[in-house]
Design a protein around this motif. Structure first.
Motif, mmCIF file in Angstrom:
data_model
loop_
_atom_site.group_PDB
_atom_site.id
_atom_site.type_symbol
_atom_site.label_atom_id
_atom_site.label_comp_id
_atom_site.label_asym_id
_atom_site.label_seq_id
_atom_site.Cartn_x
_atom_site.Cartn_y
_atom_site.Cartn_z
ATOM 1 N N ASP A 84 0.832 -1.210 0.000
ATOM 2 C CA ASP A 84 0.000 0.000 0.000
ATOM 3 C C ASP A 84 0.866 1.259 0.000
ATOM 4 O O ASP A 84 0.605 2.209 -0.746
ATOM 5 C CB ASP A 84 -0.912 0.001 1.234
ATOM 6 C CG ASP A 84 -1.958 -1.105 1.163
ATOM 7 O OD1 ASP A 84 -2.313 -1.493 0.040
ATOM 8 O OD2 ASP A 84 -2.392 -1.573 2.227
ATOM 9 N N LEU A 243 -12.266 -3.396 1.499
ATOM 10 C CA LEU A 243 -11.661 -2.962 0.238
ATOM 11 C C LEU A 243 -10.326 -2.271 0.479
ATOM 12 O O LEU A 243 -10.227 -1.385 1.320
ATOM 13 C CB LEU A 243 -12.628 -1.983 -0.429
ATOM 14 C CG LEU A 243 -12.622 -1.884 -1.933
ATOM 15 C CD1 LEU A 243 -12.999 -3.203 -2.566
ATOM 16 C CD2 LEU A 243 -13.607 -0.806 -2.366
ATOM 17 N N ASP A 244 -9.299 -2.685 -0.250
ATOM 18 C CA ASP A 244 -8.022 -1.976 -0.198
ATOM 19 C C ASP A 244 -8.088 -0.843 -1.231
ATOM 20 O O ASP A 244 -8.025 -1.090 -2.435
ATOM 21 C CB ASP A 244 -6.862 -2.927 -0.530
ATOM 22 C CG ASP A 244 -5.513 -2.241 -0.366
ATOM 23 O OD1 ASP A 244 -5.470 -0.996 -0.421
ATOM 24 O OD2 ASP A 244 -4.498 -2.944 -0.181
ATOM 25 N N LEU A 245 -8.233 0.371 -0.738
ATOM 26 C CA LEU A 245 -8.441 1.493 -1.658
ATOM 27 C C LEU A 245 -7.233 1.758 -2.544
ATOM 28 O O LEU A 245 -7.350 2.375 -3.594
ATOM 29 C CB LEU A 245 -8.789 2.758 -0.875
ATOM 30 C CG LEU A 245 -10.190 2.794 -0.267
ATOM 31 C CD1 LEU A 245 -10.450 4.144 0.359
ATOM 32 C CD2 LEU A 245 -11.257 2.493 -1.299
ATOM 33 N N PHE A 246 -6.061 1.296 -2.127
ATOM 34 C CA PHE A 246 -4.865 1.552 -2.946
ATOM 35 C C PHE A 246 -4.889 0.714 -4.220
ATOM 36 O O PHE A 246 -4.401 1.137 -5.249
ATOM 37 C CB PHE A 246 -3.592 1.235 -2.149
ATOM 38 C CG PHE A 246 -3.372 2.186 -1.023
ATOM 39 C CD1 PHE A 246 -2.810 3.430 -1.242
ATOM 40 C CD2 PHE A 246 -3.758 1.860 0.264
ATOM 41 C CE1 PHE A 246 -2.621 4.325 -0.211
ATOM 42 C CE2 PHE A 246 -3.567 2.734 1.304
ATOM 43 C CZ PHE A 246 -3.003 3.968 1.068
#
Lengths: 564, 184
Positions: A84, A243-246
């Motif tokens: 990230d 959710l991994d926003l990256f």
């Protein structure tokens, strides 16, 4: 239109970060190196995780890694948070390069390879999350398959693999794992391309920042470990997804977008990013000209070749019958940083209008004008630094009242501190300046990469084109300050004034002669031969259009770099 | 270290830690995924492509120049029979079109379609039939091709997040396998 406010915002952020961390450890200046550091952390932790990952039971193996007594959960979290941070650092790095105008011309290769690096990082992250095979991985896999099905290249729908009618084949996870390992190899190749045009690339941040970053990542992994989400179930549509926003910020948008539209948007984005070197480059008449070499003055000392931060200078055989070598500037590599002008003792190389001789001509006019007062401090400032007269920080400031000598300092602006020839400093000191404070950008933020570093080497460490021994080093000081960090300039100015107060008043010389004839070849006509009314002496002025040698404007504080 | 410096260093460390917490938070933002909204009807299977074989004796011209031991008794052409998929929900046609068809000579035929399905009870009808306008109905093998046609009529009750899967079993019939809680 938006570039200027963003550039100002970026410079302001730099100023704040400088005040908090100091320019040496400002992480914003090290964003690219932090991204590479994160790749290294991912590599090490990834090798560990590889020993325990099972393609036959992906999610179960992740759960088992998490349950390891020896900190498997922490290592997995470290792997994830490093991924990230790598994206965040790479985006910051790209934005900095774009807004600082370092994305076109000879830097186009670095920009384009950087775009591909970011793209590969995303694909690698995609495969990494699919490897975990949790609900987020399931959505990434099914959406990826839907995108692939829109391409007319598969004999049957890839999405059918994820229909749920049959168990997922291990071959799928094997292919995914293979990609997750193979893509970093591509990353290394693109990273090599990314830095191939620069000399002495800095790939890792300075050690304290390196360990601080690793320590922060490790602390986050221990204190806030990433939980393992619910296992994927192809016969259920995930309802709650962490959710991994990256890496998956686009997932909510993609779910409701037809695949062709998603492809179109993605292709457009990549195309725009890849063409930034064309879109962002200035008009032809505004592009700075590359350095030129005066073959008559060049002594083949190799110093400009050694100092050039972009490997743009090479030594080649002379073709003028004098024998030996001569410097040659590759115009397609030269970014016109002007650092070679500062590195050339005989002042035979540099961008038009910014060679050592041009600077000397300007400083002569400066000393002769109203701005200069014998016995006062002269601030020689890089145009991008906090010491610049028309810099964003100084424009709003009143006269710098922190000058303890009682009178405000005169300013002499140069395009880059690394561009500054030591003869200019010598001239100012010998002309009677109480002291010369050179304000440079923070070294890791220099638009010419290594300007401040070479400046200090030349002023204090006898690097070729060094400040002559006859100049009192106590009257010369270097400070580093970003554009929005005027306090550092004020502080440096105050401390310098205090130091100078302990010295005797300087005795200015009337007729200053600067050595420029050490190399003048036979028949060149001596130091001042051919100098025009406003131009510098010597051969360079005769080789270049006289319009390039602008007269230094008289008047306090209206300093301006002649060729910028 | 004076108080100002100490304060500055503490602030710097706090900012770095804060940035790390933001990264950790952004790494796992809860998102109400598509499963919270409704369910999905999924129609998926793969089978050998139904085909018609047309054979005829070779002509003299075709045999000319071919060595005796290499002369075929008959020359055959095989053509895949296109099939269509019709999906009706509560009497409304959701889909009526050809099944995925990679090419005339393809050996496999894959069916894969997804349809959003509102949660609740629905009358479902899925038909897999030869695409009649393009089929040579007079062919003697047409009976075997017709035998592949199949229809499923059922009432389904779908909860949010459910996947209603329609597939084809080994006997060539359309079925709805039970969707258990475990991962497939």
């Amino acid at each position: 239109m938006l570039k200027r406010p963003f550039t100002r915002m970026l410079a302001r952020l730099d100023g704040w970060a400088d005040r908090l961390y100091g320019w040496k450890w400002n992480p914003l200046y090290q964003s690219g190196a932090i991204a590479v550091l994160c790749l290294a952390v991912m590599l090490v932790t990834g090798i560990y995780l590889l020993f325990f990952y099972r393609i036959g039971a992906p999610h179960e193996s992740i759960v088992r890694i998490d349950a390891q007594p020896l900190g498997g959960r922490w290592i997995r979290s470290l792997h994830r948070y490093a991924a990230d941070l790598a994206v965040a650092a790479a985006v910051v790095h790209a934005l900095r390069m774009f807004f600082q105008g370092r994305s076109w011309g000879p830097r186009a290769l670095a920009w384009v390879s950087g775009v591909f690096l970011l793209f590969l990082l995303y694909v690698c992250g995609w495969t990494g999350y699919v490897m975990v095979w949790d609900v987020q991985g399931q959505l990434l896999a099914t959406e990826g398959a839907r995108l692939l099905d829109a391409l007319p290249i598969f004999s049957e729908p890839v999405s059918r693999t994820f229909a749920g009618a049959d168990p997922l084949p291990s071959a799928f996870f094997f292919m995914n794992l293979f990609l997750h390992i193979a893509i970093p190899v591509g990353l290394v190749i693109f990273l090599w391309l990314h830095v191939s045009r620069v000399a002495r690339p800095v790939l890792l941040p300075p050690r304290p920042l390196l360990w601080a970053t690793v320590g922060l990542l490790a602390a986050a992994a221990v204190l806030l470990p990433a939980p393992v989400a619910q296992a994927a179930n192809l016969l259920r549509i995930p309802a709650e997804v962490p959710l991994d926003l990256f890496y998956a910020f686009w997932l909510p948008w993609l779910r409701n977008t037809p695949a062709p539209a998603a492809w179109l948007a993605g292709t457009l984005l990549v195309a725009v990013l890849a063409t930034v070197p064309i879109l962002a480059r200035p008009r032809k008449d505004r592009r700075p000209a590359p350095s030129v070499v005066s073959t008559r003055l060049c002594t083949a000392c190799h110093q400009c070749e050694a100092d050039c931060p972009y490997d743009a200078i090479r030594m080649v055989e002379r073709t003028d019958g004098r024998g030996g070598m001569v410097a040659w500037v590759n115009p397609s590599h030269c970014v016109s940083c002007g650092i070679c002008a500062g590195s050339c003792a005989p002042m035979g190389v540099g961008p038009p209008g910014r060679t050592g001789r041009d600077q000397l001509a300007r400083v002569r006019d400066f000393v002769a004008g109203d701005a200069f007062r014998a016995g006062a401090i002269v601030v020689v400032a890089c145009g991008r630094s906090g010491g610049a007269e028309r810099g964003p920080s100084n424009a709003r400031r009143a006269s710098p009242d922190s000058d303890r000598a009682g009178e405000g300092p005169a300013r002499f602006e140069v395009s880059c501190a690394g561009n500054l020839h030591t003869s200019v400093v010598e001239y100012l000191v010998r002309a009677g300046a109480r002291g010369v404070l050179v304000v440079a950008c923070p070294p890791r933020d220099c638009s010419g990469r290594e300007g401040p570093k070479w400046l200090v080497e030349r002023l204090y460490h006898e690097r070729e084109a060094e400040l002559k021994a006859r100049v009192d080093r106590r009257r010369v000081h270097v400070a580093h300050a970003s554009a929005f960090d005027p306090r550092s300039v004020d502080r440096a100015l105050g401390e310098f004034a205090d130091e100078l107060a302990r010295l005797e008043s300087p005795a200015g010389e009337d007729a200053i002669r600067i050595d420029t004839d050490c190399e003048v070849p036979e028949g060149a006509g001596g130091d001042d031969a051919g100098a025009g009314p406003h131009g510098p002496p010597g051969v360079v002025s005769r080789l270049l259009p006289s319009a390039l040698f602008r007269r230094w404007p008289a008047g306090a504080g209206r300093t301006k770099a002649g060729s910028e | 270290m004076n108080a100002a410096n100490w304060l500055k260093r503490t602030g710097a460390a706090a900012l770095a830690a804060g940035a790390m917490v933001v990264i950790v938070f952004m790494s796992q933002v809860p998102w109400l995924g598509p499963g919270s909204e409704g369910s999905e009807l999924r129609v998926s299977w793969r089978m050998p492509a139904p085909s018609l074989r047309h054979c005829r004796p070779p002509t003299e011209a075709e045999l000319e120049g071919v060595p005796g031991h290499m002369r075929p008794g008959e020359i055959c052409n095989e053509e895949t029979v296109p099939f269509g998929l019709i999906v009706l929900i509560d009497g409304d046609t959701l889909h009526a079109g050809p099944a995925w068809h990679p090419g005339r000579r393809a050996r496999t035929l894959a069916v894969y379609e997804r349809f959003p399905l509102p949660a609740g009870s629905h009358a479902l009808e899925v038909s897999f039939v030869p695409d009649s306008p393009r089929v040579d109905a007079a062919s003697p093998q047409m009976d075997s091709v017709q035998a592949l046609a199949t229809t499923l009529s059922a009432r389904v009750v779908a909860a949010p997040g459910d996947v209603v899967l329609v597939t084809r079993n080994d006997n060539g019939r359309l079925v709805m396998p039970p969707t258990g809680p475990g991962p497939p």
